[in-house]
Write an enzyme that holds these catalytic residues in place. Structure first.
Site, PDB file in Angstrom:
ATOM      1  N   HIS A 140       0.663  -1.194   0.069  1.00 56.17           N
ATOM      2  CA  HIS A 140       0.157   0.077   0.024  1.00 56.17           C
ATOM      3  C   HIS A 140       0.934   1.106  -0.026  1.00 56.17           C
ATOM      4  O   HIS A 140       0.447   2.277   0.596  1.00 56.17           O
ATOM      5  CB  HIS A 140      -0.767   0.046   1.306  1.00 56.17           C
ATOM      6  CG  HIS A 140      -1.820  -1.041   1.261  1.00 56.17           C
ATOM      7  ND1 HIS A 140      -3.309  -1.025   0.682  1.00 56.17           N
ATOM      8  CD2 HIS A 140      -1.759  -2.376   1.626  1.00 56.17           C
ATOM      9  CE1 HIS A 140      -3.796  -1.878   0.894  1.00 56.17           C
ATOM     10  NE2 HIS A 140      -3.002  -2.864   1.499  1.00 56.17           N
ATOM     11  N   ASN A 172     -10.281  -2.946   2.573  1.00 61.44           N
ATOM     12  CA  ASN A 172     -10.157  -2.814   1.092  1.00 61.44           C
ATOM     13  C   ASN A 172     -11.487  -2.682   0.375  1.00 61.44           C
ATOM     14  O   ASN A 172     -12.403  -2.684   0.990  1.00 61.44           O
ATOM     15  CB  ASN A 172      -9.334  -4.394   0.676  1.00 61.44           C
ATOM     16  CG  ASN A 172      -7.820  -4.618   1.124  1.00 61.44           C
ATOM     17  OD1 ASN A 172      -7.223  -3.563   1.316  1.00 61.44           O
ATOM     18  ND2 ASN A 172      -7.525  -5.576   1.207  1.00 61.44           N
TER      19      ASN A 172
HETATM   20 FE1  HDD Z   1      -2.410  -4.739   5.342  1.00 60.47          FE
HETATM   21  C1  HDD Z   1      -0.779  -1.459   4.984  1.00 60.47           C
HETATM   22  C2  HDD Z   1      -5.511  -3.405   4.479  1.00 60.47           C
HETATM   23  C3  HDD Z   1      -3.879  -7.918   5.248  1.00 60.47           C
HETATM   24  C4  HDD Z   1       0.512  -5.807   6.985  1.00 60.47           C
HETATM   25  N1  HDD Z   1      -3.168  -3.049   4.976  1.00 60.47           N
HETATM   26  C5  HDD Z   1      -2.556  -1.953   4.644  1.00 60.47           C
HETATM   27  C6  HDD Z   1      -2.939  -0.928   4.254  1.00 60.47           C
HETATM   28  C7  HDD Z   1      -4.114  -1.087   4.065  1.00 60.47           C
HETATM   29  C8  HDD Z   1      -4.425  -2.846   4.306  1.00 60.47           C
HETATM   30  C9  HDD Z   1      -5.587  -0.551   3.587  1.00 60.47           C
HETATM   31  C10 HDD Z   1      -2.725   0.778   3.926  1.00 60.47           C
HETATM   32  C11 HDD Z   1      -2.863   1.434   5.307  1.00 60.47           C
HETATM   33  C12 HDD Z   1      -2.477   2.802   4.964  1.00 60.47           C
HETATM   34  O1  HDD Z   1      -3.088   3.575   4.046  1.00 60.47           O
HETATM   35  O2  HDD Z   1      -1.523   3.458   5.740  1.00 60.47           O
HETATM   36  N2  HDD Z   1      -4.226  -5.561   4.894  1.00 60.47           N
HETATM   37  C13 HDD Z   1      -5.345  -4.824   4.545  1.00 60.47           C
HETATM   38  C14 HDD Z   1      -6.432  -5.811   4.488  1.00 60.47           C
HETATM   39  C15 HDD Z   1      -5.988  -7.002   4.693  1.00 60.47           C
HETATM   40  C16 HDD Z   1      -4.506  -6.968   5.020  1.00 60.47           C
HETATM   41  C17 HDD Z   1      -7.761  -5.363   4.162  1.00 60.47           C
HETATM   42  C18 HDD Z   1      -6.719  -8.402   4.793  1.00 60.47           C
HETATM   43  C19 HDD Z   1      -8.172  -8.400   5.109  1.00 60.47           C
HETATM   44  N3  HDD Z   1      -1.751  -6.489   5.844  1.00 60.47           N
HETATM   45  C20 HDD Z   1      -2.487  -7.777   5.745  1.00 60.47           C
HETATM   46  C21 HDD Z   1      -1.949  -8.896   6.492  1.00 60.47           C
HETATM   47  C22 HDD Z   1      -0.600  -8.200   7.065  1.00 60.47           C
HETATM   48  C23 HDD Z   1      -0.545  -6.832   6.728  1.00 60.47           C
HETATM   49  C24 HDD Z   1      -2.059 -10.283   6.724  1.00 60.47           C
HETATM   50  C25 HDD Z   1       0.553  -8.916   7.684  1.00 60.47           C
HETATM   51  C26 HDD Z   1       0.582  -9.920   8.464  1.00 60.47           C
HETATM   52  N4  HDD Z   1      -0.648  -4.041   5.506  1.00 60.47           N
HETATM   53  C27 HDD Z   1       0.318  -4.810   6.302  1.00 60.47           C
HETATM   54  C28 HDD Z   1       1.734  -3.815   6.788  1.00 60.47           C
HETATM   55  C29 HDD Z   1       1.013  -2.273   5.967  1.00 60.47           C
HETATM   56  C30 HDD Z   1      -0.317  -2.713   5.684  1.00 60.47           C
HETATM   57  C31 HDD Z   1       2.945  -4.275   6.240  1.00 60.47           C
HETATM   58  C32 HDD Z   1       2.135  -1.531   5.334  1.00 60.47           C
HETATM   59  C33 HDD Z   1       1.956  -0.192   5.750  1.00 60.47           C
HETATM   60  C34 HDD Z   1       0.999  -0.175   7.069  1.00 60.47           C
HETATM   61  O3  HDD Z   1       0.874  -1.389   7.418  1.00 60.47           O
HETATM   62  O4  HDD Z   1       0.957   0.714   7.664  1.00 60.47           O
HETATM   63  O5  HDD Z   1       1.829  -3.789   8.145  1.00 60.47           O
END
Ligand code: HDD
Length: 709
Positions: A94, A166
């Site tokens: 993202h 999402n």
């Molecule tokens: Fe995630 C960012 C949504 C599964 C680890 N995720 C991130 C963002 C969104 C989502 C909208 C952007 C937030 C922003 O605008 O700063 N992610 C989801 C959804 C998931 C999902 C709807 C499943 C239903 N994500 C998911 C899993 C993991 C992560 C299973 C790790 C085990 N996601 C992350 C992250 C991020 C992230 C690496 C990257 C930047 C942040 O968190 O702030 O931790």
């Protein structure tokens, strides 16, 4: 447009506004408490970060006019050092996102489900919302085929609540431990550093074709949902099952849904590709412009609410994030509306530094045992520490709660709070003004009963990977099915390893043989496919019409843009009639001319134009009109850009309005032959303007599609 001339009226309006506030606006360098802009400098003198007035900002201190530079020049060193450290790590996923401020207003009708303060009748809460793509890096195009992030931070009176969702209601994997594998498969390969911002490559399809739990999500990602027309025209979903907790401590399972007021519509794939080149900022520009214009985007937040007993009776597991709850089974119950009404003042300070964590919940909202959600509770806090560099990231204004914060946590990198207390522990008897816990108001975890052995195991109730994928397929309209076939064929066509393509089409055989056959045909794989062997045989279940985007179209031009190609001598009456009708239907008219200079309409009026032809291909508009002056048709005919303009609009299934004079251009574009039977080709007179608007309000001419591809 990336190369739009200065006539883009809305952006000019913003720059005019900035100019009018002069130095004040230029000095607006930081965001202050509560997200309100404030200035770091009150005077007009350029200073160092220490506030020392600077006398010369053009030249470094040297020995003599042509001599060596002096390390003593602290102004130069401060400036360059700051510059060297301007970047922070981009988000691991993202990375490309765009955000805005707004508010959420609770209706209160379904408030008895929860004690959450911000969901009580009439309560208005500030929000910050960031939309994003998942796979691409910060500089990637907005219109890549991808899931869109839909993350909302509610600044409630009881702390920040982050709903990090999402635009697709299901996910690729069931357990967070697989997330790094999923993301590594879709991101650029470590050896070569490409492909960027796409899933159409071997490693992604290798991974997902070996991971059958992804199949339902793949159906969504290959559908139109993955190429939204606008952030403003996109659904949002919390994906996991959450809990709402009411005043008596009763828990209700919920799924969160955001519905856009403008309706959910998408681009056509070829169009998305063209826009990626013409305007890589298509979605962010659209959101920013709409908010600058006062055309504030709006969504309704609803829940599907069900009891644990009801959940037990469903034929899928509500803790499995690869499954959704069909709306025909559990209808939506509205909670409130969200309006985005303020653009950020500083992209880095706000959009980059905003930190969302699914673990940020408030009293009245609680979690479930969904194993993907449970893993996320750990991951986001951890990532903010490395991305923002400090456990004090909650003190960055955009992340700061708008309610009192008090505890005994102290110090750390970039601590901004000078807590004037003697004690940093509790219980204490030295500092009787210190914060104390409050069992009544405080967050209480729902006391769910948990028992069992420690295991690394997937529940059997998660094992059916195909039934809902099949339901999704059977719930689509014919055009939507065509697009899914197109999506799979395009992506798998880019895969080089034949066995990966075959393996994937083998999964589609289990979803639906007709789908698999169509994809196999497009890939030249007829007769080569062996169906995958599912762990659990899929069932045929009732289609869910609510899953289709195009079964019901809103039928107006809300938020849409009609591009009008004009030249000198263009018919003024027709132009004005069009402008009025498009506006009345909620749309916007944008003018395009061969050159970025005013044109003279047939009544002598000078018309400022918004775009020049080479910088504004028809891909960036929702419908197009050609009304050149009769004497200018020859010039247009000599320009491939104008022939492409109309040919592409036709291929992208857009409604095209035209005056009879331009038939030669239609002929050159090879589309005149369709004029008799294609309702989307509208010959314009003042009377036919209504027909044009009605046709354009249907979004796209789906009936034309089989003739085009
Ligand atoms: Fe995630 C960012 C949504 C599964 C680890 N995720 C991130 C963002 C969104 C989502 C909208 C952007 C937030 C922003 O605008 O700063 N992610 C989801 C959804 C998931 C999902 C709807 C499943 C239903 N994500 C998911 C899993 C993991 C992560 C299973 C790790 C085990 N996601 C992350 C992250 C991020 C992230 C690496 C990257 C930047 C942040 O968190 O702030 O931790």
């Amino acid at each position: 447009m990336a190369n739009a001339p200065k006539k883009n009226t809305r952006e000019n309006a913003r720059s005019k506004k900035s100019r009018s506030t002069g130095r004040q606006a230029a000095a607006k360098m930081q965001v202050g408490e509560g997200g309100e802009p404030h200035q770091t400098t009150t005077g007009e003198v350029l200073t160092s970060n220490q506030g020392v007035p600077i006398a010369d900002h053009q030249n470094t201190l040297t020995v003599g006019p042509r001599g060596p530079q002096l390390i003593e020049d602290s102004f130069m060193r401060e400036k360059i050092t700051h510059f060297d450290h301007e970047r922070i790590p981009e988000r691991a996923v993202h990375a490309r996102g765009y955000a805005a401020h707004g508010y959420f207003e609770a209706y209160g009708k379904n408030a008895p489900l929860t004690k959450a303060a911000f969901l009580q009748p009439g309560v208005k809460t500030d929000v910050f919302v960031r939309f994003s793509t998942v796979a691409g890096s910060k500089g990637s195009p907005d219109t890549a085929r991808d899931v869109r992030g839909f993350a909302v931070k509610f600044y409630t009176t009881e702390g920040n609540y982050d709903l990090v969702g999402n635009n697709i209601p299901v996910f690729f994997i069931q357990d967070a431990i697989k997330f790094p594998d999923l993301i590594h498969s879709v991101k650029p390969a470590p050896d070569r550093g490409f492909p960027q911002a796409q899933s159409a490559h071997d490693s992604f399809w290798d991974f997902v074709s070996l991971t059958p739990e992804s199949v339902n999500m793949l159906m969504w990602v290959m559908s139109d949902r993955a190429i939204p027309r606008s952030f403003r025209m996109m659904d949002g979903f919390g994906v996991h099952t959450f809990r709402l907790i009411n005043k008596s401590g009763k828990s209700t399972f919920v799924k969160f849904h955001w519905r856009p007021k403008l309706g959910a519509v998408s681009l056509i794939w070829d169009e998305a590709l063209a826009i990626a080149g013409a305007d890589p900022d298509f979605h962010r520009r659209d959101l920013w412009n709409a908010i600058e214009d006062g055309d504030y985007p709006e969504w309704e937040l609803s829940v599907q609410a069900f009891s644990e007993e009801e959940a037990d009776a469903f034929d899928f597991d509500v803790l499995d994030p690869t499954k959704l709850v069909p709306e025909e089974l559990v209808p939506l119950r509205p909670l409130g509306k969200m309006v985005l009404n303020r653009n950020v003042d500083n992209f880095f300070a706000e959009t980059e530094q905003v930190a969302f964590c699914p673990s940020h919940v408030v009293p009245g909202i609680d979690l479930s045992n969904d194993p993907l959600l449970q893993g996320r509770l750990f991951s986001y806090l951890d990532t903010q520490l490395s991305r923002l560099g400090s456990p004090n990231f909650h003190q960055i204004p955009v992340n700061k709660p708008r309610c009192p914060v008090g505890n005994f946590q102290r110090d750390g990198h970039m601590q901004t709070g000078a807590q004037a207390t003697r004690v940093a522990y509790e219980p204490n008897s030295l500092d009787d003004g210190g914060p104390r816990e409050d069992p009544k108001r405080g967050f209480q975890s729902y006391p769910a009963e948990e028992f069992g052995q420690k295991l690394r195991i997937r529940p059997e109730s998660f094992a059916d990977h195909y039934t809902q994928a099949r339901q999704f397929w059977h719930s689509m309209t014919e055009p939507e099915q065509r697009h899914i076939i197109g999506g799979f064929s395009f992506e798998l066509g880019k895969v080089q390893r034949q066995e990966i393509r075959e393996r994937m089409v083998g999964h589609l055989m289990v979803v639906d043989p007709d789908l698999a056959k169509s994809v196999a045909e497009k890939l030249g794989l007829e007769g080569k496919i062996r169906p995958a062997r599912p762990a659990v045989e899929p069932r045929d279940i009732e289609p869910s019409p609510a899953l289709s985007q195009y079964r019901a179209v809103k039928g107006d031009l809300g938020g849409k843009k009609v591009g009008v190609l004009v030249t000198d001598g263009a018919p003024s009456r027709l132009f004005r009639a069009l402008k009025k009708a498009v506006k009345a239907a909620g749309g916007q008219l944008a003018t395009v001319a061969v050159r970025p200079a005013p044109v003279a309409l047939d009544d002598g009026t000078s018309l400022e134009v918004d775009h020049f032809l080479a910088g504004a291909p028809s891909a960036v508009f929702d419908a197009v009109v050609l009304i050149p002056g009769p004497d200018e048709v020859e010039e247009l005919l000599s320009l491939s850009a104008s022939v492409d303009w109309v040919r592409d609009a036709f291929a992208h299934l857009k409604v095209i309005g035209y005056t009879p004079e331009i038939v030669t251009i239609l002929e050159r574009a090879n589309i005149e032959r369709f004029a008799a039977e294609d309702d989307g080709l509208v010959e314009l007179s003042n009377k036919a303007v209504k027909t044009f608007v009605e046709e354009a309000s249907q979004h796209r001419c789906w009936d034309r599609e089989p003739a085009v591809r």
